[in-house]
Design a protein around this motif. Structure first.
Motif, PDB file in Angstrom:
ATOM      1  N   CYS A 282       0.816  -1.224  -0.121  1.00  0.00           N
ATOM      2  CA  CYS A 282       0.027   0.010  -0.029  1.00  0.00           C
ATOM      3  C   CYS A 282       0.833   1.259   0.087  1.00  0.00           C
ATOM      4  O   CYS A 282       1.706   1.352   0.991  1.00  0.00           O
ATOM      5  CB  CYS A 282      -0.908  -0.057   1.273  1.00  0.00           C
ATOM      6  N   ALA A 283       0.798   1.928  -1.129  1.00  0.00           N
ATOM      7  CA  ALA A 283       1.680   3.120  -1.491  1.00  0.00           C
ATOM      8  C   ALA A 283       3.107   3.152  -1.365  1.00  0.00           C
ATOM      9  O   ALA A 283       3.815   4.029  -1.247  1.00  0.00           O
ATOM     10  CB  ALA A 283       1.395   4.222  -0.265  1.00  0.00           C
ATOM     11  N   THR A 284       3.415   1.835  -1.547  1.00  0.00           N
ATOM     12  CA  THR A 284       4.952   1.394  -1.628  1.00  0.00           C
ATOM     13  C   THR A 284       5.373   1.772  -2.844  1.00  0.00           C
ATOM     14  O   THR A 284       6.603   2.588  -2.991  1.00  0.00           O
ATOM     15  CB  THR A 284       5.283  -0.297  -1.372  1.00  0.00           C
ATOM     16  N   GLY A 285       4.580   1.532  -3.866  1.00  0.00           N
ATOM     17  CA  GLY A 285       5.185   2.245  -5.195  1.00  0.00           C
ATOM     18  C   GLY A 285       5.313   3.734  -5.281  1.00  0.00           C
ATOM     19  O   GLY A 285       6.575   4.280  -5.711  1.00  0.00           O
ATOM     20  N   ALA A 286       4.590   4.399  -4.659  1.00  0.00           N
ATOM     21  CA  ALA A 286       4.440   5.722  -4.581  1.00  0.00           C
ATOM     22  C   ALA A 286       5.651   6.327  -4.024  1.00  0.00           C
ATOM     23  O   ALA A 286       6.375   7.063  -4.317  1.00  0.00           O
ATOM     24  CB  ALA A 286       3.295   6.537  -3.982  1.00  0.00           C
ATOM     25  N   CYS A 287       5.885   5.684  -2.798  1.00  0.00           N
ATOM     26  CA  CYS A 287       7.069   6.070  -1.874  1.00  0.00           C
ATOM     27  C   CYS A 287       8.369   5.677  -2.580  1.00  0.00           C
ATOM     28  O   CYS A 287       9.399   6.660  -2.441  1.00  0.00           O
ATOM     29  CB  CYS A 287       7.071   5.427  -0.525  1.00  0.00           C
ATOM     30  N   GLY A 288       8.506   4.451  -3.104  1.00  0.00           N
ATOM     31  CA  GLY A 288       9.790   4.163  -3.637  1.00  0.00           C
ATOM     32  C   GLY A 288      10.053   4.854  -4.869  1.00  0.00           C
ATOM     33  O   GLY A 288      11.291   5.463  -5.083  1.00  0.00           O
ATOM     34  N   LEU A 289       9.023   5.417  -5.818  1.00  0.00           N
ATOM     35  CA  LEU A 289       9.155   6.041  -6.884  1.00  0.00           C
ATOM     36  C   LEU A 289       9.699   7.606  -6.573  1.00  0.00           C
ATOM     37  O   LEU A 289      10.743   8.220  -7.075  1.00  0.00           O
ATOM     38  CB  LEU A 289       8.038   6.238  -7.925  1.00  0.00           C
TER      39      LEU A 289
ATOM     40  N   PRO B 292       1.413   9.857  -9.746  1.00  0.00           N
ATOM     41  CA  PRO B 292       0.937   8.951 -10.722  1.00  0.00           C
ATOM     42  C   PRO B 292       0.684   7.600 -10.211  1.00  0.00           C
ATOM     43  O   PRO B 292      -0.376   6.881 -10.345  1.00  0.00           O
ATOM     44  CB  PRO B 292       1.937   8.901 -11.827  1.00  0.00           C
ATOM     45  N   ALA B 293       1.393   7.172  -9.275  1.00  0.00           N
ATOM     46  CA  ALA B 293       1.384   5.867  -8.621  1.00  0.00           C
ATOM     47  C   ALA B 293       0.545   6.025  -7.481  1.00  0.00           C
ATOM     48  O   ALA B 293      -0.320   4.984  -7.449  1.00  0.00           O
ATOM     49  CB  ALA B 293       2.808   5.511  -8.063  1.00  0.00           C
ATOM     50  N   LEU B 294       0.247   7.067  -6.988  1.00  0.00           N
ATOM     51  CA  LEU B 294      -0.798   7.210  -5.926  1.00  0.00           C
ATOM     52  C   LEU B 294      -2.154   7.087  -6.642  1.00  0.00           C
ATOM     53  O   LEU B 294      -2.997   6.602  -6.107  1.00  0.00           O
ATOM     54  CB  LEU B 294      -0.563   8.526  -5.552  1.00  0.00           C
ATOM     55  N   VAL B 295      -2.366   7.879  -7.599  1.00  0.00           N
ATOM     56  CA  VAL B 295      -3.534   7.662  -8.345  1.00  0.00           C
ATOM     57  C   VAL B 295      -3.976   6.369  -8.845  1.00  0.00           C
ATOM     58  O   VAL B 295      -5.216   5.831  -8.765  1.00  0.00           O
ATOM     59  CB  VAL B 295      -3.614   8.690  -9.733  1.00  0.00           C
ATOM     60  N   GLY B 296      -2.726   5.683  -9.290  1.00  0.00           N
ATOM     61  CA  GLY B 296      -3.124   4.275  -9.848  1.00  0.00           C
ATOM     62  C   GLY B 296      -3.503   3.385  -8.661  1.00  0.00           C
ATOM     63  O   GLY B 296      -4.423   2.387  -8.892  1.00  0.00           O
ATOM     64  N   GLY B 297      -2.551   3.598  -7.624  1.00  0.00           N
ATOM     65  CA  GLY B 297      -2.973   2.723  -6.337  1.00  0.00           C
ATOM     66  C   GLY B 297      -4.192   3.059  -5.890  1.00  0.00           C
ATOM     67  O   GLY B 297      -4.985   1.887  -5.514  1.00  0.00           O
TER      68      GLY B 297
ATOM     69  N   LEU C 170       5.407  -3.784   6.157  1.00  0.00           N
ATOM     70  CA  LEU C 170       5.659  -4.295   4.749  1.00  0.00           C
ATOM     71  C   LEU C 170       5.894  -3.061   3.848  1.00  0.00           C
ATOM     72  O   LEU C 170       6.586  -3.118   2.795  1.00  0.00           O
ATOM     73  CB  LEU C 170       4.582  -5.353   4.271  1.00  0.00           C
ATOM     74  N   SER C 171       4.938  -2.185   3.855  1.00  0.00           N
ATOM     75  CA  SER C 171       5.028  -1.211   2.925  1.00  0.00           C
ATOM     76  C   SER C 171       6.412  -0.255   3.042  1.00  0.00           C
ATOM     77  O   SER C 171       7.004  -0.137   2.170  1.00  0.00           O
ATOM     78  CB  SER C 171       3.859  -0.150   3.239  1.00  0.00           C
ATOM     79  N   LEU C 172       6.654  -0.191   4.336  1.00  0.00           N
ATOM     80  CA  LEU C 172       7.934   0.531   4.639  1.00  0.00           C
ATOM     81  C   LEU C 172       9.062  -0.335   4.262  1.00  0.00           C
ATOM     82  O   LEU C 172      10.284   0.149   3.698  1.00  0.00           O
ATOM     83  CB  LEU C 172       8.013   1.017   6.084  1.00  0.00           C
ATOM     84  N   LEU C 173       9.168  -1.591   4.376  1.00  0.00           N
ATOM     85  CA  LEU C 173      10.196  -2.309   4.108  1.00  0.00           C
ATOM     86  C   LEU C 173      10.629  -2.424   2.539  1.00  0.00           C
ATOM     87  O   LEU C 173      11.689  -2.557   2.264  1.00  0.00           O
ATOM     88  CB  LEU C 173      10.009  -3.811   4.639  1.00  0.00           C
ATOM     89  N   CYS C 174       9.460  -2.456   1.641  1.00  0.00           N
ATOM     90  CA  CYS C 174       9.473  -2.745   0.414  1.00  0.00           C
ATOM     91  C   CYS C 174       9.751  -1.161  -0.446  1.00  0.00           C
ATOM     92  O   CYS C 174      10.210  -1.469  -1.554  1.00  0.00           O
ATOM     93  CB  CYS C 174       8.342  -3.282  -0.173  1.00  0.00           C
ATOM     94  N   ALA C 175       9.424  -0.405   0.398  1.00  0.00           N
ATOM     95  CA  ALA C 175       9.611   0.850  -0.532  1.00  0.00           C
ATOM     96  C   ALA C 175      11.095   1.325  -1.015  1.00  0.00           C
ATOM     97  O   ALA C 175      11.229   1.466  -2.298  1.00  0.00           O
ATOM     98  CB  ALA C 175       9.193   2.092   0.449  1.00  0.00           C
TER      99      ALA C 175
END
Length: 583
Positions: A54-61, A70-75, A145-150
């Motif tokens: 959850c929000a991992t992609g947005a934070c990582g990007l 864009p990742a937030l909108v998609g998620g 999990l979100s924090l670890l995967c970002a």
């Protein structure tokens, strides 16, 4: 992922929604970010309440330098579509907190972006995950999990960006790319039709791409991506088939078509013979097709990065080894100083000098110096013959190569036969070993002299004749201990190299008076011999060198000619000769 960064919020400035859509349509990175956010939002458990990315992609990007919107909108869209309102709230809160932070501070550092992600999840907990202890633990697991995967998404996005710019990814980006593929495979397991899942196709594509780029090393990456797919719901037979197909395709990693064909063939066999792998052929076809459509430059860049990683690890190990060698050299220097200054006997002081020379040799070996390329070559010929009524010559010869340095060694033991040969062979072997590792000439000769004296109970000695030639400069150095003269044949003229010294094994002080240096030229021939051959030829020696060596096609022919001519004189001693020609 390439293209410019889409920043919707700048310092004290906001962009309209219409401008955002226009920028997104023009920007490839933004479009890929949107798709990534939407895909990762599909990852979850069977209950539909856990969204591990959850929000991992947005934070990582965002940490990778790309706009998170864009990742937030998609998620957000994916979470609403799946009915995961807790995850959708976290997406919304992360975007809102990010905007407020940028309006307040104007910029966000990497820790700030992770802190905002944690805050978004914590704010979501009271509204969606406080129903029970199990529900609260589920929410905390989602946040963790979100924090670890970002950071993993950050590394993977940076690797994709480097590939799009035709640059090899950083070593850390390789595992980030594998992690991103594993996350996509896990999320893709929620997208399927009639038992065919997108996650399995993503896993096969990642496996065949890894096999083409890394060979057998890709087996670990395939297992890693397969584990991600299995967490999303893939069967264990699929993961086993994936690893097996990678193993079969990896040996052909240099050929794209062969890798794809072997992967496809292995997938077909797995589908036939492995229970639960019925769809493996279809997945293998999708993965191999995607790999063939992928630009070849991407695979070559991954391969180059992996080679750089291996070289980097080897460089680290080499540097560590050099440090240890330098430390050992310093210890030997300190011990040598104690022995030389406080030694009560001749033997202790000798040991100190030898330790010091060994320490200097080790320190020289640890230095990172690239040898100059050789400008010359050296061809050799040698011949030997024992004296009449003797089965074995007392002479010994040796040849060593150390980088650009060539060592020629010739020794004549006292007398003839096996005992003389044993003494001369020991002297040649020890001196060659010491000089090869960089021990100074004087220390090496002293060591051979002292050890021969300690070893021999009777009066035994041996001559030593040494040529050290640097092929980068063609500079020659002659070391002689009781050896007869050596000769340099240049354009029909003979030049003599001699030194008046004692053989080794007679006196403790026996040492070369002075090394003889000479600058050789292309076409020069060096002749080294024992006194048996020189005595046999007598006054005809120089003429024999000019005729026999100068008129020979090869150095071996020249050595044979000298020995043959000496045998005609009924020699009374062992005879040995070495002929070396500079080319």
């Amino acid at each position: 992922m390439g293209g410019g960064t889409v920043r919707l919020v700048g310092k004290r400035r906001m962009v309209s929604v219409g401008g955002m859509l226009t920028a997104l349509a023009r920007d490839r990175a933004g479009l890929l970010s949107l798709l990534m956010g939407a895909l990762l939002s599909f990852a979850g458990d069977g209950t539909g309440r856990l969204s591990p990315f959850c929000a991992t992609g947005a934070c990582g990007l965002w940490m990778a330098g790309y706009a998170p919107w864009p990742a937030l909108v998609g998620g957000l869209a994916g979470s609403l579509f799946l009915g995961r309102y807790g995850a959708a709230t976290a997406y919304f809160l992360y975007g809102a907190l990010g905007m407020l932070w940028l309006l307040w501070r104007g910029d966000a550092q990497r820790p700030d972006k992770l802190l905002l992600l944690a805050a978004a999840h914590l704010l979501t907990l009271p509204f969606f995950y406080f129903e029970s202890v199990d529900s609260c633990m589920l929410g905390l697991a989602q946040a963790s999990l979100s924090l670890l995967c970002a950071p993993l998404v950050q590394r993977g996005a940076q690797a994709l960006a480097q590939l799009s710019q035709r640059r090899p990814p950083d070593p850390g980006g390789l595992w980030g790319l594998a992690g991103l593929m594993a996350m996509a495979a896990m999320a893709g397991m929620a997208i399927g039709y009639q038992g065919i899942y997108l996650g399995c196709a993503i896993a096969c594509f990642a496996a065949v791409w890894g096999a083409g780029a890394a060979g057998l090393m890709a087996i670990a990456a395939a297992a890693f991506v397969g584990a991600g797919a299995m967490l999303g719901g893939a069967s264990l037979p699929f993961v086993g088939s994936l690893v097996l197909c990678t193993l079969c395709a990896a040996p052909a990693w240099r050929n794209r078509l062969l890798v794809s064909g072997l992967f496809l063939l292995s997938g077909g066999l797995c589908g036939l013979y492995i229970p639960g792998g019925e769809n493996m052929l279809f997945y293998a076809a999708l993965g191999a097709g995607g790999y063939l459509l992928l630009p070849g430059a991407a695979t070559r860049l991954l391969r180059k990065s992996l080679q750089g990683t291996a070289q980097g690890e080897a460089g680290k190990q080499l540097a560590q080894c050099r440090r240890r060698v330098r430390d050992a050299a310093q210890v030997m220097e300190r011990v040598a100083e104690l022995l030389e200054t406080s030694g009560q006997s001749q033997g202790e002081r000798f040991a100190g000098r030898q330790l010091r020379s060994m320490g200097k040799a080790l320190e020289e070996l640890s230095a990172n110096r690239e040898p100059l390329p050789p400008a010359f070559t050296l061809s050799l010929g040698a011949a030997a013959c024992p004296k009449t009524q003797s089965d074995q010559t007392g002479d010994s010869m040796a040849w060593r190569e150390v980088d650009n340095l060539r060592l020629l060694l010739l020794s004549d033991g006292m007398g003839s036969g096996e005992l003389a040969h044993r003494e001369s062979a020991a002297a040649v072997a020890l001196l060659g070993d010491l000089l090869s590792i960089g021990v100074e000439e004087s220390a090496a000769l002293e060591c051979v002299n002292q050890l021969l004296m300690l070893k021999c109970q009777e009066d035994m000695y041996a001559t030593l004749d040494v040529l050290l030639l640097d092929l980068s400069t063609c500079r020659a150095r002659f070391l002689k201990q009781g050896a007869p003269p050596s000769y340099i044949l240049r354009k029909g003229r003979v030049y003599t190299i001699h030194a008046e010294t004692l053989p080794v094994g007679i006196l403790p002080e026996a040492a070369p008076v002075c090394p003889q240096d000479a600058q050789l030229m292309r076409g020069d021939a060096v002749v080294m011999m024992t006194d048996g051959l020189g005595d046999a030829l007598g006054q005809e020696l120089l003429a024999a060198i000019i005729e026999g060596v100068g008129g020979a096609n090869t150095p071996q022919d020249g050595a044979d000619a000298l020995l043959r001519r000496a045998l005609e004189r009924n020699p009374a001693d062992d005879m040995s000769v070495i002929v070396a020609r500079v080319e």
